[in-house]
Write a protein that holds these residues in place. Structure first.
Motif, PDB file in Angstrom:
ATOM      1  N   MET A   1      30.629 -21.979  11.986  1.00 44.74           N
ATOM      2  CA  MET A   1      29.340 -22.383  11.908  1.00 44.74           C
ATOM      3  C   MET A   1      28.831 -21.402  10.305  1.00 44.74           C
ATOM      4  N   ASN A   2      28.121 -22.350   9.747  1.00 42.43           N
ATOM      5  CA  ASN A   2      27.790 -21.580   8.207  1.00 42.43           C
ATOM      6  C   ASN A   2      26.203 -21.371   8.105  1.00 42.43           C
ATOM      7  N   ILE A   3      25.592 -21.333   9.356  1.00 43.91           N
ATOM      8  CA  ILE A   3      24.283 -20.490   9.526  1.00 43.91           C
ATOM      9  C   ILE A   3      24.005 -19.725  10.353  1.00 43.91           C
ATOM     10  N   THR A   4      23.246 -18.494   9.884  1.00 47.68           N
ATOM     11  CA  THR A   4      23.386 -17.251  10.862  1.00 47.68           C
ATOM     12  C   THR A   4      21.859 -17.067  10.742  1.00 47.68           C
ATOM     13  N   VAL A   5      21.421 -16.062  12.063  1.00 46.97           N
ATOM     14  CA  VAL A   5      20.151 -15.746  12.140  1.00 46.97           C
ATOM     15  C   VAL A   5      20.496 -14.170  12.510  1.00 46.97           C
ATOM     16  N   LYS A   6      19.363 -13.352  11.565  1.00 52.12           N
ATOM     17  CA  LYS A   6      19.333 -11.994  12.010  1.00 52.12           C
ATOM     18  C   LYS A   6      17.791 -11.639  12.247  1.00 52.12           C
ATOM     19  N   GLU A   7      17.807 -10.965  13.110  1.00 55.37           N
ATOM     20  CA  GLU A   7      16.413 -10.281  13.510  1.00 55.37           C
ATOM     21  C   GLU A   7      16.141  -8.906  12.985  1.00 55.37           C
ATOM     22  N   MET A   8      15.299  -8.857  12.099  1.00 56.37           N
ATOM     23  CA  MET A   8      15.020  -7.732  11.573  1.00 56.37           C
ATOM     24  C   MET A   8      13.704  -6.796  11.565  1.00 56.37           C
ATOM     25  N   LYS A   9      13.732  -5.507  11.770  1.00 55.43           N
ATOM     26  CA  LYS A   9      12.481  -4.842  11.613  1.00 55.43           C
ATOM     27  C   LYS A   9      12.362  -4.052  10.393  1.00 55.43           C
ATOM     28  N   LYS A  10      11.361  -4.358   9.362  1.00 58.11           N
ATOM     29  CA  LYS A  10      11.446  -3.636   8.046  1.00 58.11           C
ATOM     30  C   LYS A  10      10.241  -2.730   7.911  1.00 58.11           C
ATOM     31  N   THR A  11      10.326  -1.553   7.630  1.00 59.23           N
ATOM     32  CA  THR A  11       9.141  -0.924   7.579  1.00 59.23           C
ATOM     33  C   THR A  11       8.984  -0.340   6.031  1.00 59.23           C
TER      34      THR A  11
ATOM     35  N   THR B   1      -8.646   2.400   3.642  1.00 59.77           N
ATOM     36  CA  THR B   1      -8.609   3.708   4.038  1.00 59.77           C
ATOM     37  C   THR B   1      -8.224   4.415   2.713  1.00 59.77           C
ATOM     38  N   ASN B   2      -8.031   4.048   1.624  1.00 59.82           N
ATOM     39  CA  ASN B   2      -7.584   4.720   0.371  1.00 59.82           C
ATOM     40  C   ASN B   2      -6.525   5.487   0.647  1.00 59.82           C
ATOM     41  N   SER B   3      -5.410   5.140   1.516  1.00 59.00           N
ATOM     42  CA  SER B   3      -4.489   5.844   1.801  1.00 59.00           C
ATOM     43  C   SER B   3      -3.147   5.102   1.889  1.00 59.00           C
ATOM     44  N   TYR B   4      -1.875   5.670   1.772  1.00 60.13           N
ATOM     45  CA  TYR B   4      -0.635   4.857   2.206  1.00 60.13           C
ATOM     46  C   TYR B   4      -0.485   4.995   3.616  1.00 60.13           C
ATOM     47  N   GLU B   5       0.024   4.121   4.284  1.00 64.43           N
ATOM     48  CA  GLU B   5       0.345   3.986   5.622  1.00 64.43           C
ATOM     49  C   GLU B   5       1.573   3.090   5.766  1.00 64.43           C
ATOM     50  N   ASP B   6       2.402   3.558   6.857  1.00 63.88           N
ATOM     51  CA  ASP B   6       3.601   2.668   7.228  1.00 63.88           C
ATOM     52  C   ASP B   6       3.082   1.332   7.642  1.00 63.88           C
ATOM     53  N   PHE B   7       4.033   0.373   7.191  1.00 64.96           N
ATOM     54  CA  PHE B   7       3.725  -1.149   7.534  1.00 64.96           C
ATOM     55  C   PHE B   7       4.896  -1.638   7.977  1.00 64.96           C
TER      56      PHE B   7
ATOM     57  N   LEU C   1       7.733  -7.900   0.315  1.00 66.00           N
ATOM     58  CA  LEU C   1       6.775  -7.322   1.434  1.00 66.00           C
ATOM     59  C   LEU C   1       5.993  -6.103   1.166  1.00 66.00           C
ATOM     60  N   GLU C   2       6.660  -5.423   0.486  1.00 58.79           N
ATOM     61  CA  GLU C   2       6.136  -3.987   0.060  1.00 58.79           C
ATOM     62  C   GLU C   2       4.861  -4.195  -0.869  1.00 58.79           C
ATOM     63  N   GLN C   3       4.592  -5.147  -1.572  1.00 54.12           N
ATOM     64  CA  GLN C   3       3.784  -5.340  -2.503  1.00 54.12           C
ATOM     65  C   GLN C   3       2.505  -5.655  -1.689  1.00 54.12           C
ATOM     66  N   ASN C   4       1.446  -5.192  -2.216  1.00 54.02           N
ATOM     67  CA  ASN C   4       0.112  -5.285  -1.374  1.00 54.02           C
ATOM     68  C   ASN C   4      -0.219  -7.029  -1.464  1.00 54.02           C
ATOM     69  N   PRO C   5      -0.279  -7.805  -2.424  1.00 56.31           N
ATOM     70  CA  PRO C   5      -0.569  -9.024  -2.313  1.00 56.31           C
ATOM     71  C   PRO C   5       0.060  -9.845  -1.588  1.00 56.31           C
ATOM     72  N   TRP C   6       1.323  -9.566  -1.036  1.00 53.41           N
ATOM     73  CA  TRP C   6       2.077 -10.217  -0.324  1.00 53.41           C
ATOM     74  C   TRP C   6       1.970 -10.035   1.155  1.00 53.41           C
ATOM     75  N   THR C   7       1.231  -9.029   1.865  1.00 49.76           N
ATOM     76  CA  THR C   7       1.421  -8.664   3.155  1.00 49.76           C
ATOM     77  C   THR C   7      -0.265  -8.818   3.759  1.00 49.76           C
ATOM     78  N   LEU C   8      -0.350  -9.938   4.558  1.00 45.84           N
ATOM     79  CA  LEU C   8      -1.461 -10.202   4.896  1.00 45.84           C
ATOM     80  C   LEU C   8      -2.186  -9.335   6.124  1.00 45.84           C
ATOM     81  N   LYS C   9      -1.368  -8.938   6.996  1.00 45.84           N
ATOM     82  CA  LYS C   9      -2.075  -8.041   8.067  1.00 45.84           C
ATOM     83  C   LYS C   9      -2.537  -6.607   7.532  1.00 45.84           C
ATOM     84  N   VAL C  10      -2.020  -6.022   6.378  1.00 48.54           N
ATOM     85  CA  VAL C  10      -2.576  -4.910   5.983  1.00 48.54           C
ATOM     86  C   VAL C  10      -4.066  -4.999   5.376  1.00 48.54           C
ATOM     87  N   ASN C  11      -4.411  -6.218   4.867  1.00 48.68           N
ATOM     88  CA  ASN C  11      -5.556  -6.683   4.353  1.00 48.68           C
ATOM     89  C   ASN C  11      -6.164  -7.833   4.848  1.00 48.68           C
ATOM     90  N   ALA C  12      -6.554  -7.932   6.035  1.00 45.39           N
ATOM     91  CA  ALA C  12      -6.817  -9.361   6.536  1.00 45.39           C
ATOM     92  C   ALA C  12      -7.986  -9.887   5.914  1.00 45.39           C
TER      93      ALA C  12
END
Length: 360
Positions: free
Chosen positions: A1-11, A19-25, A71-82
């Protein structure tokens, strides 16, 4: 098989405007990696269910290419700034973009339901991977397409659904083992109770991070077909199409995006060919961020397909070829693929009889 799937959790540690603060996402995702001979193609299903493009190019053994999504850049992460989700959709590298959700670039899918609603929002449901390559069929008719046995290719099918309309889309990818080829097509199914008008259904979209490419097309007329035309990409949209009911000798359903320095023997080349002889549409769009979206498929001009409840529609396939060794290597890959995996019949592998053209 030359197709793989990897499930990840990235923080990530992100600045949140409210909130004018830094938070984990934290973002949960499934990363799909397709490996052809010397080519890697990667895409991901995000926690939101959106399918996004990650990478297409020279083969890499890196199993985690998710950093390319930034994904760590603000314009790319929708759920932080809905509040600004609609705006940020316009920069996300969607794998199969839909009309009406804040992505103002060229979409692949447009629909119209009985209430006149044209918005569609496909989200990931499931996937499967298997050896070989399926035939393409719509309404009981076989469509022209490449073929491969289990030891020659691996196929990935990603099922998505628009929960409001019940429209299901299966994104089909096949990676060839011994060729630098990835093929793409899409299969639609109406799982809802009401008919849906399909106004546009393209077969492939690739969002490139850069715009420093030349576009090569094959244009011409009777007795001077397939003339090579090459021009650098510019801001806005440029492409080729046909509305003649055939692919025509004026414009061929082929486009290559190549690096400025690419010649027959060196440089990067991305080739796209729609295996279809009817109306077609191929376009490269350079955005405000100097990214490039390339789309290809059936021409949406005067196109309207009524998809009844329970019915299916399959779009033709796009063959994608990558070469890091110039335009010549790209051309030879297309030739090898079509000789071995598209041409059928008695004379596939032997000298053909002479045809005397005596119509004059």
């Amino acid at each position: 098989m030359n197709i793989t799937v990897k499930e990840m959790k990235k923080t990530y540690n992100r600045y949140v405007w409210q909130t004018n603060s830094y938070e984990d996402f934290t973002e949960d995702m499934k990363l799909f990696t397709l490996q052809a001979k010397n080519t890697t193609y990667a895409l991901a299903a995000l926690e939101s269910g959106h399918i996004v493009h990650v990478y297409f190019g020279r083969k890499t053994e890196d199993e985690d290419l998710s950093y390319l999504l930034r994904l760590e850049q603000n314009p790319w992460t929708l759920k932080v700034n809905a509040r600004d989700a609609g705006t940020f959709m316009d920069a996300r590298p969607f794998e199969y973009p839909c009309h009406g959700k804040g992505d103002y670039r060229e979409p692949c899918l447009m629909v119209m339901d009985k209430a006149g609603m044209s918005t569609c929002d496909l989200r990931y449901v499931s996937h499967k991977i298997y050896g070989g390559k399926p035939a393409l069929e719509t309404e009981g008719m076989m469509m022209p397409a490449t073929f491969a046995d289990e030891d020659e290719a691996t196929t990935l099918e990603i099922t998505c659904i628009d929960k409001v309309s019940g429209l299901e889309a299966v994104l089909v990818y096949t990676a060839f083992t011994d060729l630098d080829v990835i093929t793409r097509s899409v299969r639609l199914k109406n799982t809802g109770s009401d008919a849906i008008n399909i106004r546009r259904v393209l077969s492939a979209c690739v969002d490139f991070e850069f715009c420093n490419y030349d576009m090569i097309t094959l244009n011409g007329s009777w007795a001077r077909e397939r003339c090579i035309e090459r021009a650098p990409l510019h801001h806005g949209k440029q492409g080729v199409d046909s509305v003649k009911g055939e692919s025509s000798h004026q414009n061929n359903p082929f486009v290559a995006l190549v690096s400025h320095n690419a010649d027959e023997d060196m440089g990067e080349a991305y080739g796209f060919n729609l295996v279809y002889s009817g109306n077609f549409f191929a376009q490269a769009e350079v955005t405000q961020h100097k990214h490039t979206r390339f789309v290809m498929g059936i021409n949406h001009f005067d196109f309207n397909w009524l998809l009844e409840s329970g019915a299916e529609f399959t779009a033709p396939e796009v063959v994608m070829v990558y070469s890091s060794e110039g335009i010549g290597a790209m051309s030879r890959t297309f030739h090898d693929l079509y000789r071995e995996h598209l041409i059928r019949g008695e004379y596939k592998d032997k000298r053909r009889p002479i045809l005397i053209n005596n119509w004059e």
